[in-house]
Design a protein around this motif. Structure first.
Motif, PDB file in Angstrom:
ATOM      1  N   VAL A   1      50.168  43.949  46.661  1.00 43.95           N
ATOM      2  CA  VAL A   1      48.628  44.806  47.126  1.00 43.95           C
ATOM      3  C   VAL A   1      48.190  44.746  48.129  1.00 43.95           C
ATOM      4  O   VAL A   1      48.376  43.334  49.122  1.00 43.95           O
ATOM      5  CB  VAL A   1      47.843  43.720  45.706  1.00 43.95           C
TER       6      VAL A   1
ATOM      7  N   GLU B   1      38.673  42.489  42.844  1.00 43.66           N
ATOM      8  CA  GLU B   1      38.660  43.567  41.156  1.00 43.66           C
ATOM      9  C   GLU B   1      39.852  43.493  40.971  1.00 43.66           C
ATOM     10  O   GLU B   1      40.014  44.617  39.978  1.00 43.66           O
ATOM     11  CB  GLU B   1      37.268  43.448  41.576  1.00 43.66           C
ATOM     12  N   HIS B   2      40.967  44.708  41.892  1.00 43.76           N
ATOM     13  CA  HIS B   2      42.218  44.792  42.121  1.00 43.76           C
ATOM     14  C   HIS B   2      42.683  43.901  40.840  1.00 43.76           C
ATOM     15  O   HIS B   2      43.402  44.365  40.654  1.00 43.76           O
ATOM     16  CB  HIS B   2      42.261  45.522  43.203  1.00 43.76           C
TER      17      HIS B   2
ATOM     18  N   THR C   1      42.772  43.752  37.460  1.00 47.39           N
ATOM     19  CA  THR C   1      42.854  44.590  36.482  1.00 47.39           C
ATOM     20  C   THR C   1      45.199  44.532  35.834  1.00 47.39           C
ATOM     21  O   THR C   1      45.139  45.006  35.379  1.00 47.39           O
ATOM     22  CB  THR C   1      43.000  45.874  37.196  1.00 47.39           C
TER      23      THR C   1
END
Length: 385
Positions: free
Chosen positions: A239, A248-249, A252
């Motif tokens: 990432v 926020e990523h 998920t």
């Protein structure tokens, strides 16, 4: 004893200072030192540094072939942690003045044993070894360094001295966080979801490889330009922390069993929400205020403030169903024995950003100071490795 390792005291007695002095005592050697804290201009080359002396029966003198730099060297050059480290160097305050100077930096060493104390039976002169020297001792940017036998391990046979010098400090820091504090090992990692924040630095690249060697699922956070390297090291998901909102990523993705935080700062405010609740999931950070507290508040008040901080955070997160831990570098020859086995089996490899000669130590510090390194900055003390 560990892995056949035996370090015996001479005559079975406790160690005593000046038990044995090196016959080379009084001989000078080349070294990079600092005489005060500051920025890069405080680094000074000298050919007159006192040769190290064996004071305890379990010590060895190592001829340094290669060393490497770590962020702690930059911090120590600037005086970070001086209060705690000086207390460790001279706990009874027997010495007068600034006992730490001249100070040699550098924590990693790969080299050859030159001399052994009377209580050392596990090593002999001529053995190729590696070690990470604790920060309260004189460092490795020197021709020779003294180390306790229990801090030293046989160098992996598959690595050159240059390659080997890249691993001990970061390897033992990651090992402390993942194994000794985090409780992870080869038998309990299979299928576990591990998140590594700051995955492209020295500790991060080692941690990615160790977790993959132990069959965990690894999500690595780094910058986009480091993603190829981190994927090559085995990370399952990479990432980019610069692409959008990292918090926020990560929310998920499926929840994690373990988080290793090499970044600190604001990440601690939200990272623990990414852990599985009430399952033994653990967050371990290597970014702690321990040394800063002691520098600012003094030894007693600093330790008190540190204890209050870690205690309150541990309780706060325990009530939410997750474990919160701090981890620190811990010198350990037996742990390096295990790391050497992983290296020689091909499961862990050194990640080197750049190699400098011994005359280029200030340039190497500037390189490290620039940040965004992809692996380690190594110093060849002996030119041909």
């Amino acid at each position: 004893a560990a892995g056949g390792r035996v370090l015996r005291w001479a005559s079975g007695r406790a160690p005593a200072r000046e038990l044995r002095s090196s016959p080379r005592a009084g001989i000078a050697m080349p070294s990079w030192v600092i005489d005060r804290y500051g920025s890069n201009e405080v680094l000074r080359f000298t050919s007159d540094m006192m040769f190290p002396i064996i004071h305890f029966p379990n010590e060895v003198i190592i001829k340094v072939h290669a060393a490497s730099l770590n962020p702690i060297d930059l911090s120590m050059r600037s005086g970070y942690g001086a209060t705690a480290l000086n207390m460790k160097r001279d706990p009874l305050k027997l010495k007068t003045g600034e006992a730490e100077f001249p100070l040699t930096l550098g924590r990693d060493v790969s080299g050859v044993v030159m001399e052994c104390g009377l209580g050392v039976s596990y090593f002999k002169p001529g053995d190729e070894v590696w070690a990470a020297i604790p920060p309260w001792k004189q460092g490795t940017l020197s021709e020779f360094v003294v180390a306790s036998g229990n801090e030293v391990s046989f160098k992996p046979k598959s690595l050159s001295h240059t390659e080997a010098a890249a691993l001990p400090y970061v390897g033992l820091t990651a090992w402390s966080a993942l194994n000794q504090v985090g409780g992870l090992n080869q038998s309990n990692c299979s299928g576990k979801r591990i998140l590594i924040l700051g995955a492209s630095g020295g500790v991060g690249t080692f941690a990615v490889q160790l977790m993959k060697a132990w069959d965990a699922h690894v999500t690595a956070v780094c910058s986009h330009d480091a993603s190829t390297l981190v994927k090559k090291l085995g990370a399952d998901d990479v990432v980019d922390y610069r692409s959008g909102n990292l918090e926020e990523h990560l929310k998920t993705l499926p929840l994690f069993d373990f988080i290793l935080d090499n970044v600190g700062g604001s990440t601690e405010k939200w990272a623990l929400d990414l852990l599985k609740k009430w399952s033994g999931a653990t967050y371990v950070t290597l970014v702690t205020p321990f040394l800063i507290n002691m520098d600012k508040l003094g030894v007693a008040d600093g330790m008190l403030q540190t204890g209050v901080t870690v205690g309150s955070k541990t309780l706060k997160h325990l009530l939410k169903g997750v474990h919160y831990r701090w981890a620190f570098f811990m010198p350990s020859g037996p742990s390096l024995d295990e790391i050497a086995e992983l290296v020689d089996s091909g499961k862990i490899q050194p990640v080197i950003d750049e190699v400098f000669s011994f005359s280029e130590v200030p340039k190497a510090f500037l390189k490290l100071e620039g940040g965004h390194a992809r692996g380690k900055t190594v110093i060849n003390v002996i030119s041909k490795q």
